[in-house]
Design an enzyme around this catalytic site. Structure first.
Site, mmCIF file in Angstrom:
data_model
loop_
_atom_site.group_PDB
_atom_site.id
_atom_site.type_symbol
_atom_site.label_atom_id
_atom_site.label_comp_id
_atom_site.label_asym_id
_atom_site.label_seq_id
_atom_site.Cartn_x
_atom_site.Cartn_y
_atom_site.Cartn_z
ATOM 1 N N VAL A 1 -93.375 9.023 96.972
ATOM 2 C CA VAL A 1 -93.292 10.252 98.168
ATOM 3 C C VAL A 1 -94.094 11.492 96.597
ATOM 4 C CG1 VAL A 1 -90.999 10.364 98.389
ATOM 5 C CG2 VAL A 1 -91.224 10.343 95.779
ATOM 6 N N HIS A 2 -95.654 11.539 97.804
ATOM 7 C CA HIS A 2 -96.223 11.661 96.829
ATOM 8 C C HIS A 2 -96.486 13.568 95.973
ATOM 9 C CE1 HIS A 2 -98.969 8.285 97.674
ATOM 10 N NE2 HIS A 2 -98.243 8.401 98.967
#
Length: 319
Positions: A241-242
């Site tokens: 979930v950069h």
């Protein structure tokens, strides 16, 4: 309200988590969202941003469309093979229809108006290509003092995800990235792949999110293509979930541990194009004016309490 935040984004599954994180955080005054080309076309990223705000019941937040292409050279490729053709695993239509229209005049006009109206410095979280931010800082240099800091998701210290050397957001517009990260004096935190990959969440975490309520369930439904891509590329039963990692730092300063480093962005046309060259040598080893890395420095996020960060994300998204 809490700290003032603007998100510049190209949704994108991880952008969906990031926008929702800010939208659902009671200690954040989300002033606006600006869209940019990137994972998919500008038309799709803008529509996705509007729908995500509708999902989170945030029709009060204005959205404006920004750059449709890089500053100088055409974009070589998009990321539909990772995020789906619509940016959201082919499931953008499962989100509510937008409640409000896109703002007239475009992203730069909205950014300028929000910054000029702010009574305190505003944090901006650019989590897509940096084209809009480069344009803003070039055309309105007097507004630098209204920006508390930029928290940028982008770059990589070890290896890229789009090429061997380059991370997607920087690679999509290296000239814009260089202008923002190297040539500007605005305080900046860079949140690179090296850390965001370590912050990946597994399917158990996604299951807890889905069980938390309608919004969590809607976000989890956006992940199938993204999940399949990470199973193939990284061999993990989960997703990175950069962008949510960067927005976590934007809304809770210090949740990531940062270190100051000189940085350069490769804008040549060799195999290193779009890479971020971060000089992690000791001060003594760097010497004076040598090594080809610019003297400007940014704060690079290098570590965090991984379980604590995942819990922070889950707790806020599940509200």
């Amino acid at each position: 309200m809490g700290s003032k935040l603007i998100i510049d984004t190209d949704p994108g599954v991880d952008d969906a988590f990031a926008i929702s994180l800010a939208a659902r955080s009671e200690d954040v005054d989300l002033l606006g969202v600006t869209s940019v080309f990137g994972n998919v076309s500008l038309e799709s990223t803008t529509r996705n941003a509007l729908r995500l705000l509708a999902l989170n019941g945030r029709s009060d937040v204005p959205v404006a469309a920004g750059a449709a292409r890089p500053l100088v050279h055409p974009q070589q490729a998009r990321a539909g093979h990772i995020h789906g053709d619509d940016g959201l695993s082919g499931r953008s239509a499962t989100l509510p229809e937008p409640v409000r229209d896109v703002e007239p005049g475009g992203a730069i006009k909205l950014l300028v108006s929000l910054l000029e109206a702010a009574d305190e410095p505003v944090t901006i979280a650019p989590i897509g290509p940096l084209t809009n931010i480069a344009l803003l800082l070039a055309a309105y240099p007097h507004l630098r003092e209204k920006i508390a800091r930029l928290v940028v998701m982008g770059g990589a210290l070890a290896h890229g995800n789009t090429t061997a050397a380059a991370e997607f957001n920087v690679w999509a517009d290296p000239e814009a990235a260089r202008r923002v990260l190297v040539e500007e004096s605005v305080p900046c935190v860079l949140v690179p792949l090296d850390l965001t990959h370590r912050c990946a969440v597994d399917t158990g975490w996604l299951g807890k999110l889905a069980a938390s309520g309608p919004v969590g369930a809607a976000l989890e439904r956006l992940t199938p293509d993204y999940l399949a891509s990470y199973r193939k590329s990284l061999g993990i039963d989960g997703i990175a979930v950069h962008d949510a990692v960067a927005v976590a730092e934007a809304i809770s300063p210090g949740i990531l541990r940062v270190e100051d480093y000189p940085i350069e962005v490769d804008t040549t046309f060799g195999p290193g194009r779009g890479s971020t060259l971060v000089d992690r040598r000791s001060l003594g080893a760097r010497g004076e004016g040598e090594g080809g890395v610019a003297k400007s420095s940014v704060q690079v996020a290098v570590d965090t309490d991984l379980d604590g960060l995942r819990e922070f994300l889950l707790t806020r998204l599940a509200r």
